[in-house]
Design a protein around this motif. Structure first.
Motif, PDB file in Angstrom:
ATOM      1  N   LEU A  35       0.859  -1.185   0.000  1.00  0.00           N
ATOM      2  CA  LEU A  35       0.000   0.000   0.000  1.00  0.00           C
ATOM      3  C   LEU A  35       0.891   1.229   0.000  1.00  0.00           C
ATOM      4  O   LEU A  35       1.976   1.213   0.586  1.00  0.00           O
ATOM      5  N   PRO A  36       0.460   2.316  -0.633  1.00  0.00           N
ATOM      6  CA  PRO A  36       1.292   3.516  -0.680  1.00  0.00           C
ATOM      7  C   PRO A  36       1.571   4.052   0.719  1.00  0.00           C
ATOM      8  O   PRO A  36       0.676   4.105   1.566  1.00  0.00           O
ATOM      9  N   CYS A  37       2.818   4.437   0.969  1.00  0.00           N
ATOM     10  CA  CYS A  37       3.190   5.004   2.259  1.00  0.00           C
ATOM     11  C   CYS A  37       2.839   6.493   2.286  1.00  0.00           C
ATOM     12  O   CYS A  37       2.367   7.059   1.302  1.00  0.00           O
ATOM     13  N   CYS A  38       3.092   7.137   3.421  1.00  0.00           N
ATOM     14  CA  CYS A  38       2.735   8.545   3.572  1.00  0.00           C
ATOM     15  C   CYS A  38       3.521   9.444   2.618  1.00  0.00           C
ATOM     16  O   CYS A  38       3.044  10.508   2.224  1.00  0.00           O
ATOM     17  N   HIS A  39       4.705   9.015   2.206  1.00  0.00           N
ATOM     18  CA  HIS A  39       5.507   9.822   1.286  1.00  0.00           C
ATOM     19  C   HIS A  39       4.857   9.862  -0.098  1.00  0.00           C
ATOM     20  O   HIS A  39       4.833  10.896  -0.762  1.00  0.00           O
ATOM     21  N   VAL A  40       4.310   8.727  -0.521  1.00  0.00           N
ATOM     22  CA  VAL A  40       3.608   8.670  -1.816  1.00  0.00           C
ATOM     23  C   VAL A  40       2.356   9.534  -1.754  1.00  0.00           C
ATOM     24  O   VAL A  40       2.047  10.271  -2.694  1.00  0.00           O
ATOM     25  N   LEU A  41       1.631   9.450  -0.631  1.00  0.00           N
ATOM     26  CA  LEU A  41       0.422  10.258  -0.493  1.00  0.00           C
ATOM     27  C   LEU A  41       0.738  11.747  -0.523  1.00  0.00           C
ATOM     28  O   LEU A  41      -0.016  12.532  -1.100  1.00  0.00           O
ATOM     29  N   ALA A  42       1.865  12.139   0.067  1.00  0.00           N
ATOM     30  CA  ALA A  42       2.256  13.549   0.052  1.00  0.00           C
ATOM     31  C   ALA A  42       2.573  14.012  -1.366  1.00  0.00           C
ATOM     32  O   ALA A  42       2.173  15.100  -1.773  1.00  0.00           O
TER      33      ALA A  42
END
Length: 143
Positions: A35-42
């Protein structure tokens, strides 16, 4: 490249490398959990690509609906069960109770770690350099 913000505890300010086409982040969470991590979401929040493009198909709404699309039949009560030619009684394993206090299973978080540069503080007066046992300051008065 994504740079994490500095936290109150002094941690952070780390640089992470992202490759969106390869689904790679140098923190390792994206590869581990898929699943995408918080860095990808940012990055997606700032640059505009939709995050659902990086989520595996197994977590989609369509897959969720297909999972529960079939009919489920409830299990009838024991009165309707057929008799079987073998014994169905189960006994718990013979386990001896261990001595001592049980070990906790709590995962330690960021707030459990103290900055090693700061000296311990007294629990009574909150001053550094001593503890509650050898504190000379009077405690709060109960009036």
């Amino acid at each position: 490249m994504v740079k994490s913000p500095i936290r109150v505890s002094g941690t952070g300010n780390n640089v992470y490398t992202l490759r969106l086409n390869n689904k790679f982040c140098s923190c390792g969470k994206w590869q581990t959990y898929t699943l995408p991590c918080c860095h990808v979401l940012a990055v997606c929040r700032e640059n505009g690509p939709r995050t659902d493009a990086y989520v595996p198909e197994i977590y989609s709404r369509q897959t969720y609906r297909k999972t529960y699309q079939a009919n489920f039949h409830p299990v009838l009560s024991e009165n309707f069960w057929r008799d079987v030619p073998f014994n169905l009684t189960f006994y718990p394993p013979n386990m001896k109770k261990e001595r001592g206090r049980k070990q906790g299973k709590r995962f330690q978080g960021e707030m459990d770690y103290r900055n090693s540069n700061s000296p311990p503080r007294c629990g009574r007066c909150r001053m550094p350099g001593h503890n509650r046992k050898n504190c000379n300051n009077p405690g709060p008065s109960n009036v």
